[in-house]
Design a protein around this motif. Structure first.
Motif, PDB file in Angstrom:
ATOM      1  N   LYS A 173       9.464  -6.621   6.388  1.00  0.00           N
ATOM      2  CA  LYS A 173       8.222  -6.717   7.166  1.00  0.00           C
ATOM      3  C   LYS A 173       8.501  -6.510   8.654  1.00  0.00           C
ATOM      4  O   LYS A 173       7.735  -5.841   9.360  1.00  0.00           O
ATOM      5  CB  LYS A 173       7.570  -8.078   6.929  1.00  0.00           C
TER       6      LYS A 173
ATOM      7  N   SER B 123      -4.872   4.237   2.933  1.00  0.00           N
ATOM      8  CA  SER B 123      -3.549   4.817   3.113  1.00  0.00           C
ATOM      9  C   SER B 123      -3.072   5.465   1.822  1.00  0.00           C
ATOM     10  O   SER B 123      -3.454   5.076   0.727  1.00  0.00           O
ATOM     11  CB  SER B 123      -2.554   3.724   3.525  1.00  0.00           C
TER      12      SER B 123
ATOM     13  N   PHE C 272       4.510  -4.780   3.057  1.00  0.00           N
ATOM     14  CA  PHE C 272       4.127  -3.531   3.715  1.00  0.00           C
ATOM     15  C   PHE C 272       2.689  -3.537   4.236  1.00  0.00           C
ATOM     16  O   PHE C 272       2.236  -2.539   4.787  1.00  0.00           O
ATOM     17  CB  PHE C 272       4.326  -2.363   2.742  1.00  0.00           C
ATOM     18  N   GLY C 273       1.991  -4.636   4.051  1.00  0.00           N
ATOM     19  CA  GLY C 273       0.644  -4.751   4.584  1.00  0.00           C
ATOM     20  C   GLY C 273      -0.410  -4.871   3.498  1.00  0.00           C
ATOM     21  O   GLY C 273      -0.234  -4.376   2.381  1.00  0.00           O
ATOM     22  N   LYS C 274      -1.499  -5.523   3.840  1.00  0.00           N
ATOM     23  CA  LYS C 274      -2.558  -5.821   2.878  1.00  0.00           C
ATOM     24  C   LYS C 274      -3.451  -4.621   2.571  1.00  0.00           C
ATOM     25  O   LYS C 274      -4.333  -4.710   1.714  1.00  0.00           O
ATOM     26  CB  LYS C 274      -3.425  -6.970   3.410  1.00  0.00           C
ATOM     27  N   ASP C 275      -3.236  -3.514   3.275  1.00  0.00           N
ATOM     28  CA  ASP C 275      -4.040  -2.310   3.001  1.00  0.00           C
ATOM     29  C   ASP C 275      -3.152  -1.135   2.606  1.00  0.00           C
ATOM     30  O   ASP C 275      -3.593   0.016   2.643  1.00  0.00           O
ATOM     31  CB  ASP C 275      -4.889  -1.948   4.222  1.00  0.00           C
ATOM     32  N   GLN C 276      -1.903  -1.414   2.222  1.00  0.00           N
ATOM     33  CA  GLN C 276      -0.962  -0.346   1.887  1.00  0.00           C
ATOM     34  C   GLN C 276      -0.729  -0.272   0.387  1.00  0.00           C
ATOM     35  O   GLN C 276      -0.041  -1.109  -0.201  1.00  0.00           O
ATOM     36  CB  GLN C 276       0.381  -0.581   2.595  1.00  0.00           C
TER      37      GLN C 276
ATOM     38  N   TRP D 166       9.057  -2.840   9.259  1.00  0.00           N
ATOM     39  CA  TRP D 166       7.816  -2.067   9.168  1.00  0.00           C
ATOM     40  C   TRP D 166       6.883  -2.321  10.351  1.00  0.00           C
ATOM     41  O   TRP D 166       6.252  -1.398  10.851  1.00  0.00           O
ATOM     42  CB  TRP D 166       7.108  -2.380   7.853  1.00  0.00           C
ATOM     43  N   PHE D 167       6.814  -3.566  10.794  1.00  0.00           N
ATOM     44  CA  PHE D 167       5.812  -3.933  11.803  1.00  0.00           C
ATOM     45  C   PHE D 167       6.404  -4.389  13.137  1.00  0.00           C
ATOM     46  O   PHE D 167       5.664  -4.605  14.088  1.00  0.00           O
ATOM     47  CB  PHE D 167       4.901  -5.035  11.253  1.00  0.00           C
TER      48      PHE D 167
ATOM     49  N   GLY E 144       1.184  -7.221  -1.294  1.00  0.00           N
ATOM     50  CA  GLY E 144       0.891  -6.816   0.072  1.00  0.00           C
ATOM     51  C   GLY E 144       1.532  -7.673   1.137  1.00  0.00           C
ATOM     52  O   GLY E 144       1.225  -7.521   2.322  1.00  0.00           O
ATOM     53  N   ASP E 145       2.464  -8.548   0.739  1.00  0.00           N
ATOM     54  CA  ASP E 145       3.093  -9.447   1.706  1.00  0.00           C
ATOM     55  C   ASP E 145       4.143  -8.766   2.570  1.00  0.00           C
ATOM     56  O   ASP E 145       4.574  -9.334   3.576  1.00  0.00           O
ATOM     57  CB  ASP E 145       3.782 -10.615   0.976  1.00  0.00           C
TER      58      ASP E 145
END
Length: 339
Positions: free
Chosen positions: A262, A9, A37-41, A265-266, A34-35
């Motif tokens: 969170k 990303s 917006f996500g662990k891959d952001q 976002w999700f 990453g807690d």
């Protein structure tokens, strides 16, 4: 030679104000890890504070660097509005004028009106129009309303204030009373102001105990506690922490900010709702529209929706109206200062 994976990303730009303060000290690590917006952001963190706090901010930057967090691509410490708000995807407005000993509430409002008028105008001028704005600094509801009013080009639905800390406190109190973990309690509601008039309501809450879902009143089996000490405990918890710790509830506040964002976002879980201070226009509960008021909300695709049609008895209605009255008083005082 550095290789970039095609599925990676683009970094998002996240502003935290009051970044040298206590809440931010916990919050920044959680975001960068990453807690939220996500662990891959990947993240670009913009840390905004007032000029006297810049030396402290340098120490915060060093600590973040020393955590060696792979998602953290850049850290930008600044005291300049035009740098802090430039092209941001999320604004977490933690910084505000704290209430000092001997300070009247109107004096606190006057100081914060100036701060959040400036920040609202900066959002309007510099931020992305899709920016999500979360106000944490107290008085959070009214600060959020002022920022919203000075950012007319950003949708009102993009603004919210933090009542998740109160929501989490209410869940925890019910869970402890029932002897279950806090994740076994859902759908509590915080109505109104993030202040001592807020109304923690469990008439629609569910407690999972021994694999069976019960309404909170049936699970707790103590109506007097739910109408009395439970409400007072949640309303006065912040003051109790300060009395015990001699400092504000920074850890739990930072955790609540993470939960709040969170969910934006999700999205919220199917069949569940959380509490969030949002613009009251179009609500079905008779709450005056030009307020930031905490309602039960569900979130999908970064859009919240107030859960309509929840039944309210006379006890609840009186408390919902009382906290609305306080918010109207705050709003009118704040608008007077602006004029």
């Amino acid at each position: 030679m550095m290789l970039f994976l095609s599925h990676q990303s683009e970094p998002i730009r996240v502003l935290v104000t009051g970044a040298a303060g206590q809440i931010a000290y916990t919050l920044l690590y959680r975001i960068a890890k990453g807690d939220v917006f996500g662990k891959d952001q990947p993240i670009i963190l913009i840390l905004l504070d007032i000029p006297p706090m810049l030396p402290v901010l340098d120490g915060v930057v060093m600590e973040l660097q020393d955590c060696a967090l792979p998602l953290l691509r850049e850290i930008i410490p600044t005291d300049k509005i035009e740098v802090g708000f430039k092209d941001i995807d999320a604004a977490i407005l933690v910084g505000s004028m704290p209430r000092k000993e001997g300070m009247e509430k109107k004096d606190l409002l006057k100081a914060n009106v100036a701060i959040f008028k400036t920040q609202g105008a900066a959002l309007d001028k510099y931020a992305k129009k899709t920016v999500q704005v979360v106000v944490v600094g107290n008085p959070a509801n009214t600060n959020c309303l002022i920022a919203l009013k000075f950012a007319p080009s950003i949708p009102k639905e993009n603004f919210s204030c933090l009542t998740r800390l109160d929501h989490n406190r209410a869940c925890s109190q019910v869970a402890m009373h029932c002897g279950v973990s806090s994740d076994k309690v859902k759908n509590v509601i915080i109505w109104g102001n993030h202040y001592s008039t807020q109304y923690p309501d469990v008439h629609h809450a569910i407690v999972n105990t021994h694999g069976c879902e019960l309404g909170a009143y049936k699970a707790v089996k103590n109506d007097a506690w739910l109408h009395g000490d439970f409400i007072l405990t949640v309303q006065q918890r912040g003051a109790a922490v300060i009395k015990a710790r001699k400092l504000s509830s920074a850890m739990s506040a930072a955790n609540a900010v993470c939960d709040h964002i969170k969910d934006i976002w999700f999205g919220t879980k199917e069949g569940e709702f959380i509490s969030m201070g949002v613009y009251a226009a179009g609500n079905s509960y008779g709450i005056p529209e030009d307020l930031i008021y905490s309602f039960p909300v569900q979130i999908k695709n970064k859009r919240w929706k107030v859960v309509d049609g929840m039944s309210t008895n006379d006890f609840s209605r009186a408390k919902m109206n009382a906290t609305a009255a306080e918010l109207m008083e705050e709003r009118d005082a704040a608008l007077d200062f602006l004029t």
